[in-house]
Enzyme design. Structure first.
Site, PDB file in Angstrom:
ATOM      1  N   SER A   1       7.425  -7.492   4.276  1.00 32.52           N
ATOM      2  CA  SER A   1       6.058  -7.235   3.824  1.00 32.52           C
ATOM      3  C   SER A   1       6.016  -7.485   2.321  1.00 32.52           C
ATOM      4  O   SER A   1       7.055  -7.389   1.640  1.00 32.52           O
ATOM      5  CB  SER A   1       5.696  -5.769   4.093  1.00 32.52           C
ATOM      6  OG  SER A   1       4.493  -5.426   3.456  1.00 32.52           O
TER       7      SER A   1
ATOM      8  N   TYR B   1       7.903   3.796   3.686  1.00 33.67           N
ATOM      9  CA  TYR B   1       7.567   2.527   4.347  1.00 33.67           C
ATOM     10  C   TYR B   1       7.878   1.362   3.400  1.00 33.67           C
ATOM     11  O   TYR B   1       8.537   0.391   3.788  1.00 33.67           O
ATOM     12  CB  TYR B   1       6.093   2.501   4.766  1.00 33.67           C
ATOM     13  CG  TYR B   1       5.688   1.146   5.307  1.00 33.67           C
ATOM     14  CD1 TYR B   1       6.147   0.713   6.552  1.00 33.67           C
ATOM     15  CD2 TYR B   1       4.887   0.276   4.563  1.00 33.67           C
ATOM     16  CE1 TYR B   1       5.810  -0.549   7.048  1.00 33.67           C
ATOM     17  CE2 TYR B   1       4.537  -0.979   5.052  1.00 33.67           C
ATOM     18  CZ  TYR B   1       5.003  -1.384   6.285  1.00 33.67           C
ATOM     19  OH  TYR B   1       4.683  -2.631   6.766  1.00 33.67           O
TER      20      TYR B   1
END
Ligand SMILES: NC(=O)c1ccc[n+]([C@@H]2O[C@H](COP(=O)([O-])OP(=O)(O)OC[C@H]3O[C@@H](n4cnc5c(N)ncnc54)[C@H](OP(=O)(O)O)[C@@H]3O)[C@@H](O)[C@H]2O)c1
Length: 255
Positions: free
Chosen positions: A135, A148
């Site tokens: 990501s 995360y």
């Protein structure tokens, strides 16, 4: 060719499975939700005439990661789409520890196990493709999404390091990482928070990911702004990045 796609019951994984099938590649699709996998199987078989196998597995469970690998080994997988993952949003002192540990089991532990086991097989054969879903978050400190973001940094650094090992060995095995910003999937619903900025299209990203993977690209982004922001982040001190990320995360609305 045959690919294993994790996290194939929705979002990016499901769209990557669709893109692969569109290119005539047989797929083994896995996630926890059997009904979703069965629906996708029906769609891919009917639309593209490829072979599709479904395997329900919970990747928070280390044993199920190894079982998944054992079950598919005999098919001589050519492509691993190491994609399953989710996020837990909130202030680190307040977020639920069990949910976060489950997240780390999927985003890091399962990712790591599958990456290593398939990489070994691919290296022994001298070819293969691995696409790890990281990501843009992997390049930033992420206040209110701290674990995360940190889990995605793990995937970024692992992929970069292994890509360099493979490059130095002139290996025929290719590893890539998918590094989008927000993408319209079920991610927000599961993290119980809306994105602060507009989300990219998952089907378009998936097609880009498949093409980028076959093109040997190490870092695959959703669009030029996504890519530019990752490079720009390298020029900004971490303290400022953390401040900017905190302000941006604070503007997110609960789902
Ligand atoms: N959406 C974004 O903005 C964005 C941006 C950058 C990166 N990513 C990454 O993209 C990947 C896919 O996410 P998405 O956006 O497509 O979200 P999504 O629609 O929620 O899909 C997540 C997938 O992961 C699977 N999964 C979650 N927990 C699992 C578990 N314990 N065992 C097995 N499979 C599990 C889910 O399947 P089941 O629930 O059926 O098990 C689902 O197929 C993730 O790694 C995410 O971090 C997303």
């Amino acid at each position: 060719m045959i690919a294993l796609v994790t996290g194939a019951s929705s979002g990016i994984g499901r769209d990557i499975a669709r893109s692969l099938a569109m290119h005539g590649i047989n797929v083994i699709i896995t996630a926890r939700r059997r009904d979703r996998l069965a629906e996708l199987k029906k769609e891919l078989v009917e639309k593209y005439g490829v072979k599709v196998m479904t395997i329900a597995a919970d990747l928070t469970d280390e044993r199920q990661c190894f079982e998944l690998y054992k079950r598919v080994k005999k098919y001589n997988i050519d492509i691993l789409i190491n994609n399953a993952g989710f996020g837990v949003f909130g202030k680190f002192s307040d977020t639920d520890l069990e949910s976060e540990l489950d997240m780390l089991d999927v985003n890091i532990r399962a990712f790591h196990i599958l990456f290593k086991l398939f990489l070994r097989d691919f290296k022994a054969r001298g070819c293969g493709y691995i696409l790890n879903t990281a990501s843009a978050a992997g390049f930033l400190p992420g206040p209110y999404f701290s674990s995360y973001y940190a889990s995605k940094a793990y995937i970024v650094r692992m992929t970069q390091a292994v890509a360099e090992e493979l490059r130095s060995e002139h290996s025929g095995v290719h590893v890539s990482m998918l590094c989008p910003g927000p993408v319209a999937t079920e991610f927000e619903e599961k993290a119980r928070v809306h994105f602060a900025i507009p989300a990219a299209s998952s089907p378009k990203l998936a097609e880009k990911a498949v093409r980028g993977m076959f093109g040997g690209e190490l870092m695959i982004c959703s669009d030029p702004i996504n890519k530019a922001s990752i490079y720009a982040a390298k020029l900004i001190p971490d303290s400022l990045l953390a401040l900017g990320a905190r302000i941006s995360q604070s503007s997110r609305k609960p789902y």
